[in-house]
Design an enzyme around this catalytic site. Structure first.
Site, PDB file in Angstrom:
ATOM      1  N   HIS A  96      -0.706  -8.192   6.968  1.00  0.00           N
ATOM      2  CA  HIS A  96      -1.135  -9.403   7.687  1.00  0.00           C
ATOM      3  C   HIS A  96      -0.035  -9.846   8.660  1.00  0.00           C
ATOM      4  CE1 HIS A  96      -4.790 -10.185   5.459  1.00  0.00           C
ATOM      5  NE2 HIS A  96      -4.171 -10.278   4.298  1.00  0.00           N
ATOM      6  N   HIS A 130      -0.063  -7.902  11.761  1.00  0.00           N
ATOM      7  CA  HIS A 130      -1.192  -8.322  12.590  1.00  0.00           C
ATOM      8  C   HIS A 130      -0.773  -9.521  13.456  1.00  0.00           C
ATOM      9  CE1 HIS A 130      -5.902  -8.776  12.442  1.00  0.00           C
ATOM     10  NE2 HIS A 130      -5.466  -8.411  13.622  1.00  0.00           N
ATOM     11  N   HIS A 159       0.714  -5.273   1.317  1.00  0.00           N
ATOM     12  CA  HIS A 159      -0.525  -5.892   1.800  1.00  0.00           C
ATOM     13  C   HIS A 159      -0.227  -7.109   2.680  1.00  0.00           C
ATOM     14  CE1 HIS A 159      -4.771  -7.313   1.446  1.00  0.00           C
ATOM     15  NE2 HIS A 159      -4.184  -8.486   1.592  1.00  0.00           N
ATOM     16  N   GLU A 160       0.560  -8.030   2.150  1.00  0.00           N
ATOM     17  CA  GLU A 160       0.831  -9.259   2.906  1.00  0.00           C
ATOM     18  C   GLU A 160       1.611  -8.948   4.179  1.00  0.00           C
ATOM     19  OE1 GLU A 160      -0.742 -11.830   2.288  1.00  0.00           O
ATOM     20  OE2 GLU A 160      -1.439 -11.303   0.284  1.00  0.00           O
TER      21      GLU A 160
HETATM   22 ZN   LIG Z   1      -4.973 -10.219   2.379  1.00  0.00          ZN
END
Ligand SMILES: [Zn+2]
Length: 358
Positions: free
Chosen positions: A145, A148, A141-142
């Site tokens: 980011h 991104h 998940h991290e």
């Molecule tokens: Zn998050």
């Protein structure tokens, strides 16, 4: 049975019915292997990125044990730096998050420097760090980011990477979680730390079935809180006095009018202690979590329809979404990626709230 009995009874039922022991999985999720052969390998397959560790840069950081990787694109061009600060230590804030110390900004010729921070308990000296399935999911998940931030394109730092509206910032990170379960990847990275055996067949499927238990209740209590948030932030001069005169009655009316029985399923946060929306920056924005997941589930379905974890699919997702940041309205970017607006059904199917064969 009262509403507050639900969590304990539900957990007891799930323990008996699904008999899952998440702790027993930890030897299959060795941190270094999850990072390099799971998280990084997915980014290579999808986005053509490669990662070279730069220990001489890590020496300049604030603590030992933090790792620095130089990220390179498939054309050989430098993309940025990725810094992994993954172990818990005294005085470190709890939880997990991504942050940038420098955002992508072409106007200044700057490349991003992106951190992923977690609080994995540090292993004893000489022992490998083993993750729970939750921690492995958090790492994916991290890193979503981080991608991104790393795959951003644009002139100005204020508009690139994760500098997007709050209700979409969790979307790319949630999409990246799906690669944790990609069979080819899983076979490579989820191996028993001592025997090297792969994860026993069907393990994740059993965990998924257990996760679905209580999903209807969770969804309703969450949506109840989101509706209450919106109602409080939609008050007008004409309606504010009546609402604030009796907040509990106001909350009850909002829920009842939406078809929710608050005696059966109370909202996840009641008005009296709903910190998110009265001081946590989520005013009128508590819906963000589920909205990001609507986009996430719909995007993941696109990946599935088009062959999964391929370079072509990653290129399209990066070109139309990750790289755009806030330089284009995200819904416009979504349409360019998906070919249409997001639909609700993929999320309902994921949560077991609609037929899988729809
Ligand atoms: Zn998050």
């Amino acid at each position: 049975m009262a509403p507050w009995d639900w969590p304990a009874l539900s957990a007891a039922y799930a323990r008996e019915e699904f008999a899952v022991d998440a702790d027993a999985l930890r030897p299959y999720f060795e941190l270094d292997r999850v990072l390099t052969e799971g998280v990084f390998a997915a980014a290579t397959a999808l986005y053509g990125l490669t990662f070279a560790e730069r220990p001489e840069l890590a020496r300049h950081l604030y603590r030992p044990g933090i790792r620095v990787f130089e990220v390179t694109g498939e054309d050989g061009a430098g993309v940025g730096l990725f810094v992994a600060d993954l172990f818990a230590r005294p005085t470190k804030s709890g939880g997990a998050w991504m942050h940038t110390v420098r955002d992508m900004a072409d106007a200044l010729g700057e490349r991003p420097v992106v951190f992923t921070t977690m609080n994995v308990p540090a292993p004893a000296a000489g022992r490998p760090a083993l993750l729970t399935l939750d921690e492995a999911t958090t790492l994916f998940h991290e890193f979503g980011h981080a991608l991104h931030g790393l795959l951003a394109r644009g002139e100005y730092a204020s508009l690139t990477g994760t500098n997007v509206p709050r209700d979409v910032v969790e979307f790319p990170s949630q999409v990246n979680e799906v690669w944790l379960r990609e069979p080819s990847l899983l076979a490579a990275y989820a191996r028993h730390v001592e025997s090297g055996e792969p994860l026993p067949a069907g393990t994740l499927e059993r965990l998924e079935a257990a996760d679905l238990w209580g999903e209807g209740h969770r969804t309703v209590e969450y949506l109840g809180a989101a509706l209450v948030d919106w109602a409080w932030h939609s008050l007008t001069e004409e309606t504010v006095d009546a609402a604030t005169a009796d907040p509990a009655a106001f909350e009850r009316r909002v829920l009842t009018e939406a078809g929710i029985d608050p005696d059966l399923v109370p909202p996840r946060y009641g008005t009296g202690y709903f910190k998110h929306i009265f001081g946590g920056g989520y005013a009128a924005g508590y819906y963000s979590y589920v909205w990001a997941e609507v986009l996430d589930a719909d995007a993941v379905e696109w990946f599935r329809e088009h062959g999964g974890m391929t370079r072509e699919n990653g290129r399209r997702f990066a070109d139309e979404l990750l790289s755009r940041g806030d330089t284009r309205d995200l819904l416009e970017s979504y349409r360019a990626f998906r070919g249409r607006d997001a639909e609700l059904e993929p999320l309902l199917r994921r949560r077991g709230l609609a037929d899988a064969a729809a």
